[in-house]
Design a protein around this motif. Structure first.
Motif, PDB file in Angstrom:
ATOM      1  N   GLY A 455      -3.932  15.498 -16.491  1.00 39.60           N
ATOM      2  CA  GLY A 455      -4.924  15.196 -15.734  1.00 39.60           C
ATOM      3  C   GLY A 455      -4.678  14.760 -14.315  1.00 39.60           C
ATOM      4  O   GLY A 455      -3.274  15.135 -13.920  1.00 39.60           O
ATOM      5  N   THR A 456      -5.585  14.442 -13.438  1.00 40.61           N
ATOM      6  CA  THR A 456      -5.456  14.239 -11.946  1.00 40.61           C
ATOM      7  C   THR A 456      -6.032  12.726 -11.653  1.00 40.61           C
ATOM      8  O   THR A 456      -7.214  12.666 -12.255  1.00 40.61           O
ATOM      9  N   PRO A 457      -5.719  11.855 -10.713  1.00 44.67           N
ATOM     10  CA  PRO A 457      -4.606  12.295 -10.091  1.00 44.67           C
ATOM     11  C   PRO A 457      -3.263  11.777 -10.908  1.00 44.67           C
ATOM     12  O   PRO A 457      -3.218  11.254 -11.859  1.00 44.67           O
ATOM     13  N   ALA A 458      -2.125  12.163 -10.230  1.00 49.08           N
ATOM     14  CA  ALA A 458      -1.034  11.924 -10.997  1.00 49.08           C
ATOM     15  C   ALA A 458      -0.691  10.384 -11.100  1.00 49.08           C
ATOM     16  O   ALA A 458      -0.205   9.938 -11.899  1.00 49.08           O
ATOM     17  N   LEU A 459      -0.981   9.630  -9.964  1.00 50.22           N
ATOM     18  CA  LEU A 459      -0.981   8.340 -10.040  1.00 50.22           C
ATOM     19  C   LEU A 459      -2.059   7.664  -9.539  1.00 50.22           C
ATOM     20  O   LEU A 459      -2.719   7.768  -8.592  1.00 50.22           O
ATOM     21  N   ARG A 460      -2.785   6.945 -10.435  1.00 52.09           N
ATOM     22  CA  ARG A 460      -4.034   6.123 -10.017  1.00 52.09           C
ATOM     23  C   ARG A 460      -3.925   4.599 -10.243  1.00 52.09           C
ATOM     24  O   ARG A 460      -3.714   4.379 -11.411  1.00 52.09           O
ATOM     25  N   SER A 461      -4.230   3.916  -9.167  1.00 53.31           N
ATOM     26  CA  SER A 461      -4.569   2.492  -9.328  1.00 53.31           C
ATOM     27  C   SER A 461      -5.878   2.027  -8.895  1.00 53.31           C
ATOM     28  O   SER A 461      -6.379   2.632  -7.894  1.00 53.31           O
ATOM     29  N   THR A 462      -6.315   0.888  -9.663  1.00 54.80           N
ATOM     30  CA  THR A 462      -7.694   0.517  -9.217  1.00 54.80           C
ATOM     31  C   THR A 462      -7.942  -0.964  -8.516  1.00 54.80           C
ATOM     32  O   THR A 462      -8.516  -1.288  -8.017  1.00 54.80           O
ATOM     33  N   GLY A 463      -6.424  -1.620  -8.809  1.00 56.10           N
ATOM     34  CA  GLY A 463      -6.476  -2.921  -8.021  1.00 56.10           C
ATOM     35  C   GLY A 463      -5.671  -2.953  -6.910  1.00 56.10           C
ATOM     36  O   GLY A 463      -5.411  -1.875  -6.530  1.00 56.10           O
ATOM     37  N   ALA A 464      -5.573  -3.809  -6.144  1.00 53.14           N
ATOM     38  CA  ALA A 464      -4.598  -4.124  -4.974  1.00 53.14           C
ATOM     39  C   ALA A 464      -3.185  -3.999  -5.385  1.00 53.14           C
ATOM     40  O   ALA A 464      -2.884  -4.652  -6.459  1.00 53.14           O
ATOM     41  N   MET A 465      -2.325  -3.388  -4.534  1.00 48.86           N
ATOM     42  CA  MET A 465      -0.888  -3.177  -4.780  1.00 48.86           C
ATOM     43  C   MET A 465      -0.103  -3.781  -3.689  1.00 48.86           C
ATOM     44  O   MET A 465      -0.471  -3.494  -2.543  1.00 48.86           O
ATOM     45  N   SER A 466       0.506  -4.998  -4.015  1.00 48.09           N
ATOM     46  CA  SER A 466       1.110  -5.796  -2.919  1.00 48.09           C
ATOM     47  C   SER A 466       2.511  -6.132  -3.293  1.00 48.09           C
ATOM     48  O   SER A 466       2.940  -6.075  -4.126  1.00 48.09           O
TER      49      SER A 466
END
Length: 587
Positions: A455-466
């Motif tokens: 699938g796509t995207p290869a890397l998917r994040s929905t939260g904040a990355m800190s």
């Protein structure tokens, strides 16, 4: 000149191990480091672990390098630096007032061996110093010489319990044998069914004189609880060893809450709800479990159709534990934690995990220096869960994950503090998804992983990355954008390299299904149960993953080419051993 601090490994003794105290107020410049006392965590046979609270360093530019050598050797070897935790996410007893806790592990060591460890704190603002320690890895549990053999046979219907434990007059029934067992006793069980429950030794063993319960090599000594709530209760006991048994017929097979130095080896657990259950402990309340070379067989089926099923293989809390070389299949979680108790300074490795309707391995509610490595995880909803980790570091390295419904690494519930190196994940759909409910993911470092999906995207994040540092991983994925990260979409890996996702190296993209030597590729969907033994994760001759890794001290310094390879397996190396070992490999 710093005198070495001698601290013996704490897998078989708690001498020299202490929980750290919060730091004191900083003196002088708040940017200068003011180190407190170094604390050694309980050792395991292959790892040492350290905590070092440092006050000050307000601008967070201090680092702590690590070097080690076998005691008496001349050459030092560099290890991975200690990991900075942050007070906004650590457990309250790990918070350092006016500073930070640094923690870290040295891995892949030799059991029962003394090591010199050198810690070098460097801070441009002042406070740089060196600390030297002498630590020792733990021993793998071995049966001591001179154990007193006590013979046990099943209690026949209508027969009174009793016996003296001799060959001519064996104990009749395991319950009476345990009631009379003393340190140094080897309870040797004859074949047959022991239809008893609530089995519990009256006393604990000792390090030099454990209590061992052993059945025949063919596992024909069957402990059957006949529907009881608990088959064997070792809660609060120490130095008890269960070996070569079949356990079945109870909701909980072995209960080991707040127990210490309990071993379960070469046995078969037929699970209704809980197999080996050691929960409810925090740092000093339970240590020294050695759960190895067992089969844990549950009742769930693939694909997942009932949501999370509460059938668990091993539950472990406390510190200084090892869960290794087990086959765990048809369960909800193979290794479970949940929210009762916390885990530190423990190893979960070389397990063969197949069919989990929730997580292959739950490292949830981990504090510091939990290490999850060289496991094979197949046909699971999620691979390895951290929801949450309390500051870390939790080390996740060299694992093989195949046919996951959701994600290789579950980073939910405000998790913080993971080091994710050299793993290979092959699955249908998005290669790596972090689909939490908008929480923040903090202090996660990735390097040299392979994420293969359709699938796509290869890397998917929905939260904040800190405070996260994702870099130098390889991806194979479908047509479409490369990543979504902090509400921004990156059309390609090159755009992500220049646009804020990657600070230094960037990601590599693999050609379609040319990564591996054999026919190892994502399945057409996740619903078919796939054979865990039929897929080889080693790289093909023309794989773009060869020589694309960055050097990570103590994690990949032996490699064949110009640089380490991406993924769980260096090209040319044999596969790790997954699951129970033959006796000759255990020596």
């Amino acid at each position: 000149m710093h005198r070495p601090l001698r601290i013996r490994g704490c897998f078989l003794t708690l001498a020299g191990c202490a929980i750290l105290a919060p730091g004191v107020a900083a003196q002088g410049s708040e940017d200068a480091a003011s180190p407190a006392t170094v604390v050694a965590e309980p050792a395991t046979p292959t790892a040492l672990a350290i905590r070092w609270p440092v006050v000050g360093d307000r601008n967070r530019n201090a680092t702590i390098g690590v070097a080690y050598r076998k005691s008496g050797a001349e050459t030092w070897t560099q290890a991975y630096p200690l990991f900075r935790t942050h007070n906004d996410r650590v457990s309250p007893d790990n918070a350092v007032r006016g500073g930070h806790l640094f923690a870290g592990s040295i891995v892949d060591l030799t059991p029962d061996t003394a090591y010199d460890v050198r810690l070098a704190l460097e801070d441009p603002d002042g406070g740089s110093t060196v600390r030297s320690l002498r630590l020792q890895t733990a021993s793998i549990p071995r049966e001591p010489d001179g154990m007193q053999t006590r013979n046990v046979v099943p209690l026949a219907p209508g027969q009174p319990a009793g016996g003296s434990g001799t060959r001519s007059d064996p104990f009749r029934g395991l319950k009476v044998a345990l009631a009379r067992a003393r340190p140094g006793d080897l309870l040797l069980l004859g074949p047959g069914t022991y239809a008893e429950s609530g089995l519990s030794p009256a006393v604990s063993g000792t390090r030099e004189r454990p209590i061992i319960v052993r059945g025949p090599a063919d596992l024909s000594a069957v402990l059957d609880g006949r529907g009881a709530d608990v088959l064997a209760d070792l809660g609060g006991r120490a130095h008890v060893w269960l070996d070569r048994l079949t356990l079945r017929g109870a909701r909980t097979l072995v209960k080991a809450d707040r127990a210490n130095f309990v071993s379960a080896t070469r046995s078969r657990f037929e699970i209704q709800h809980l197999g080996f259950d050691g929960r409810g402990a925090i740092y000093r309340e339970s240590t020294g479990f050695y759960v190895a070379d067992n089969v844990f067989a549950g009742t769930v089926r693939w694909p997942r159709s009932k949501g999370i099923e509460k059938v668990y293989g091993v539950t472990v809390t406390g510190a200084g534990h090892v869960v290794a070389y087990n086959l765990i299949h048809n369960v909800g979680d193979a290794v479970h934690n949940g929210d009762v108790g916390r885990l530190s300074a423990s190893d979960i490795h070389n397990n063969d995990i197949d069919v989990c309707t929730d997580d292959g391995i739950e490292a949830d509610y981990s504090d510091t220096n939990v290490r999850v490595f060289r496991n094979r995880i197949t046909n699971c909803f999620s691979g390895i869960s951290l929801q949450p980790a309390h500051g870390g570091p939790v080390y996740i390295f060299r694992n093989l994950l195949f046919n996951l419904e959701y994600t290789p690494f579950k980073l939910h519930n405000e998790t913080a503090g993971a080091v994710i190196f050299h793993n290979t994940s092959v699955k249908f759909g998005t290669p790596f998804a972090i689909l939490n409910q908008g929480e923040t993911v903090r202090d996660v470092v990735t390097r040299n992983n392979l994420f293969v999906g359709t699938g796509t995207p290869a890397l998917r994040s929905t939260g904040a990355m800190s405070r996260c540092d994702f870099d130098n991983d390889g991806y194979e994925y479908g047509q479409g954008p490369f990543a979504t990260w902090n509400d921004k979409t990156y059309r390609s890996a090159m755009m992500a390299r220049g646009g804020g996702l990657y600070a230094r190296y960037g990601a590599f993209t693999m050609g379609p299904h040319r990564t591996f030597a054999g026919a190892f590729a994502p399945p057409a969907n996740h619903r078919q149960r796939l054979d865990r033994n039929a897929h080889d994760p080693r790289l093909g001759t023309h794989s773009r993953a060869i020589d694309r890794g960055v050097k990570l001290p103590n994690f990949n310094m032996r490699f064949a080419g110009k640089a380490p390879d991406l993924g769980c397996c260096e090209r040319g190396d044999a596969l790790p051993w997954f699951g129970p070992r033959p006796d000759e490999l255990r020596r």
